[in-house]
Design a protein around this motif. Structure first.
Motif, PDB file in Angstrom:
ATOM      1  N   SER A  62       1.984  -1.911  12.261  1.00  5.52           N
ATOM      2  CA  SER A  62       2.956  -1.465  11.209  1.00  5.52           C
ATOM      3  C   SER A  62       2.763  -2.327  10.038  1.00  5.52           C
ATOM      4  O   SER A  62       2.265  -3.451  10.154  1.00  5.52           O
ATOM      5  CB  SER A  62       4.401  -1.841  11.795  1.00  5.52           C
ATOM      6  OG  SER A  62       4.949  -3.166  12.076  1.00  5.52           O
ATOM      7  N   GLY A  63       3.470  -2.008   9.151  1.00  5.43           N
ATOM      8  CA  GLY A  63       3.767  -3.288   7.877  1.00  5.43           C
ATOM      9  C   GLY A  63       4.190  -4.339   8.277  1.00  5.43           C
ATOM     10  O   GLY A  63       3.800  -5.543   7.949  1.00  5.43           O
ATOM     11  N   THR A  64       5.262  -4.561   9.156  1.00  3.42           N
ATOM     12  CA  THR A  64       5.890  -5.556   9.607  1.00  3.42           C
ATOM     13  C   THR A  64       4.890  -6.583  10.387  1.00  3.42           C
ATOM     14  O   THR A  64       4.834  -7.657  10.190  1.00  3.42           O
ATOM     15  CB  THR A  64       7.270  -5.155  10.666  1.00  3.42           C
ATOM     16  OG1 THR A  64       7.932  -4.223   9.809  1.00  3.42           O
ATOM     17  CG2 THR A  64       7.941  -6.462  11.051  1.00  3.42           C
ATOM     18  N   ASP A 160       3.757  -8.692  -0.107  1.00  7.70           N
ATOM     19  CA  ASP A 160       4.140  -7.550   0.781  1.00  7.70           C
ATOM     20  C   ASP A 160       3.699  -6.345  -0.347  1.00  7.70           C
ATOM     21  O   ASP A 160       4.578  -6.173  -1.309  1.00  7.70           O
ATOM     22  CB  ASP A 160       5.661  -7.723   0.979  1.00  7.70           C
ATOM     23  CG  ASP A 160       5.935  -6.663   1.857  1.00  7.70           C
ATOM     24  OD1 ASP A 160       5.475  -5.429   1.700  1.00  7.70           O
ATOM     25  OD2 ASP A 160       7.380  -6.771   2.237  1.00  7.70           O
ATOM     26  N   GLU A 163       4.887  -0.999  -0.057  1.00  9.64           N
ATOM     27  CA  GLU A 163       5.284  -0.013  -0.959  1.00  9.64           C
ATOM     28  C   GLU A 163       4.392   0.098  -1.996  1.00  9.64           C
ATOM     29  O   GLU A 163       4.531   0.871  -3.081  1.00  9.64           O
ATOM     30  CB  GLU A 163       6.835  -0.140  -1.602  1.00  9.64           C
ATOM     31  CG  GLU A 163       7.833  -0.748  -0.309  1.00  9.64           C
ATOM     32  CD  GLU A 163       9.035  -0.684  -0.926  1.00  9.64           C
ATOM     33  OE1 GLU A 163       9.276  -0.716  -2.034  1.00  9.64           O
ATOM     34  OE2 GLU A 163      10.085  -0.602  -0.158  1.00  9.64           O
ATOM     35  N   LYS A 190       5.620   6.635   2.825  1.00  7.84           N
ATOM     36  CA  LYS A 190       4.730   6.039   1.932  1.00  7.84           C
ATOM     37  C   LYS A 190       3.591   6.787   1.487  1.00  7.84           C
ATOM     38  O   LYS A 190       3.677   7.972   1.930  1.00  7.84           O
ATOM     39  CB  LYS A 190       3.913   4.732   2.840  1.00  7.84           C
ATOM     40  CG  LYS A 190       5.121   3.721   3.538  1.00  7.84           C
ATOM     41  CD  LYS A 190       5.482   2.790   2.653  1.00  7.84           C
ATOM     42  CE  LYS A 190       6.201   1.574   2.905  1.00  7.84           C
ATOM     43  NZ  LYS A 190       7.604   1.838   3.866  1.00  7.84           N
TER      44      LYS A 190
HETATM   45  C1  PLP Z   1       8.993  -3.776   1.357  1.00  7.48           C
HETATM   46  C2  PLP Z   1       8.598  -3.477   2.500  1.00  7.48           C
HETATM   47  N1  PLP Z   1       8.191  -4.635   3.413  1.00  7.48           N
HETATM   48  C3  PLP Z   1       7.843  -4.364   4.573  1.00  7.48           C
HETATM   49  C4  PLP Z   1       7.873  -3.009   5.254  1.00  7.48           C
HETATM   50  C5  PLP Z   1       7.652  -2.997   6.636  1.00  7.48           C
HETATM   51  O1  PLP Z   1       6.854  -1.803   6.836  1.00  7.48           O
HETATM   52  P1  PLP Z   1       7.143  -1.042   8.633  1.00  7.48           P
HETATM   53  O2  PLP Z   1       8.113  -0.218   8.279  1.00  7.48           O
HETATM   54  O3  PLP Z   1       5.498  -0.437   8.321  1.00  7.48           O
HETATM   55  O4  PLP Z   1       6.955  -2.136   9.555  1.00  7.48           O
HETATM   56  C6  PLP Z   1       8.478  -2.084   4.636  1.00  7.48           C
HETATM   57  C7  PLP Z   1       8.726  -0.555   5.245  1.00  7.48           C
HETATM   58  O5  PLP Z   1       9.418   0.002   5.281  1.00  7.48           O
HETATM   59  C8  PLP Z   1       8.822  -2.276   3.273  1.00  7.48           C
HETATM   60  O6  PLP Z   1       9.358  -1.408   2.451  1.00  7.48           O
END
Ligand code: PLP
Length: 377
Positions: A62-64, A160, A163, A190
């Motif tokens: 994930s992005g997180t 980050d 987006e 996304k």
């Molecule tokens: C600015 C931002 N940072 C972090 C994230 C986290 O990504 P993810 O939902 O893939 O963990 C998101 C996604 O929603 C995001 O929009």
């Protein structure tokens, strides 16, 4: 493809474009029997590295997860302060707390909605170790100013870019290609969707090896099953997801082009609606990679009423996005209160995200804007 689907009764917030190529590559993975740690992952990583012009890319779950591994690789330590934006998805600040660092917010620029470098400079202190700018809504943060601030104060930077895949910064460079650690996200709304997923971009082989190991339980590069050299996580992305991502990467420019077209339709029509603020135009060499269409309602509008009215007309909308520092967990833990970051709060209170996806047609946009006009009247 979605373009030939019948008109939608309800316009959703987002709609990923999954076609025959995604199906084919997913089927290839399923038939191969290698569902994780197979050859599809490196193919997807190479595609994103090549698209962004970055030397190395590591896919993660994930992005997180990507942000978490990126700040660790940047060198965050417990007790550090890291300067970031209060107007972002909560994960960009949460990952700092995972590492027992403190998120220090700096207010945003009212035009770009990204962290204001001058306000960030005011927040640098003894404990500051890094900057975590967010390229909100696909628009690059002011990286030259932030990099100068980092250089003056010996700070690391993690971008980050969850987006912002495909965005161009003020130097005309792809977001993620400046040599900082940067992270993309692939949630279904996304620009590129894998369901769940993310990608960490980095500049050196050493960083890539560290991230690849930590996403995989701290294993040695040869993947010895019982050889765990450091503390790690399970932040792997499966080959099934990588297959979707690879197929999506092949048509990324096409999807981004159609997103830009939808955004133009919105902005043209909304410029005629009194008091509504539309997303800023591209300044200089910047080019937004359209992720969502978020407008700001006139001050004093009853946003909940507008959302309900749109819903009755079959149009989804969301109060997106709220500020992080006023989330209950942050208020309780750090004592934040309304008024702490007034620019971000004002934008967050008036923001409304409308349906936005590449296969939207001009008639869909017309319908959404007509419904919005009626709700505001
Ligand atoms: C600015 C931002 N940072 C972090 C994230 C986290 O990504 P993810 O939902 O893939 O963990 C998101 C996604 O929603 C995001 O929009």
């Amino acid at each position: 493809m979605n373009d030939s689907l019948p008109a939608l009764e309800v316009l959703p917030m987002a709609r990923p474009e999954i076609g025959a190529r995604e199906e084919k590559l997913v089927l290839d993975v399923l038939r191969s029997g290698v569902l994780s740690l197979g050859p599809m992952g490196p193919r997807f990583e190479r595609a994103i590295a090549s698209y962004t012009g970055a030397p190395y890319a590591s896919m993660v779950s994930s992005g997180t997860a990507g942000l978490h591994l990126a700040i660790r690789a940047a060198g965050v330590k417990p007790g550090d302060e890291v300067i970031t934006s209060p107007l972002s998805f909560v994960a960009s600040a949460n990952v700092l707390i995972y590492e027992r660092a403190t998120p220090v917010f700096a207010d945003i620029d009212p035009i770009t909605l990204n962290i204001d470098p001058a306000k960030a400079a005011e927040r640098v202190g003894e404990l500051t170790s890094g900057l975590l700018p967010v390229h909100l809504f696909g628009y690059s943060a002011a990286m030259n100013e932030l990099e100068a601030l980092a250089a003056d104060n010996d700070l690391w930077i993690v971008e980050d870019a969850c987006e912002a895949l495909g965005a161009i910064d003020s130097d005309g460079r792809q977001v993620g290609s400046r040599g900082n650690l940067a992270v993309f996200g692939f949630y279904p709304n996304k620009q590129l969707a894998t369901g769940e997923g993310g990608m960490v971009i980095c500049a050196t082989d050493e960083l890539k090896r560290r991230i690849d190991s930590e996403r995989n339980q701290g294993r040695a590069p040869d993947m010895g099953w019982l050889d765990h050299q450091s503390l790690g996580y399970n932040y792997r992305l499966s080959d099934v997801s990588a297959a979707i991502g690879l197929a999506q990467s092949e048509k990324l420019d096409d999807m981004l082009g159609r997103r830009t077209r939808v955004a133009r339709w919105y902005s043209e029509r909304l410029s005629e609606v009194d008091g509504v603020t539309v997303p800023c135009d591209d300044l200089g060499q910047n080019k937004r990679s359209w992720f969502v269409y978020v407008l700001q309602l006139p001050s004093g509008t009853d946003r909940d009423f507008v959302i309900e009215a749109l819903k009755r007309d079959g149009i989804a909308s969301k109060p997106y996005m709220p500020v992080i520092h006023l989330q209950p967990y942050y208020r309780e833990r750090y004592g934040f209160a309304p008024g702490d970051f007034p620019v971000a709060e004002d934008v967050a209170e008036r923001s409304l995200a409308l349906p936005f996806f590449p296969s939207m047609q001009e008639g869909d946009v017309e319908r959404a804007v007509t419904a919005l006009r009626a709700a505001l009247a």
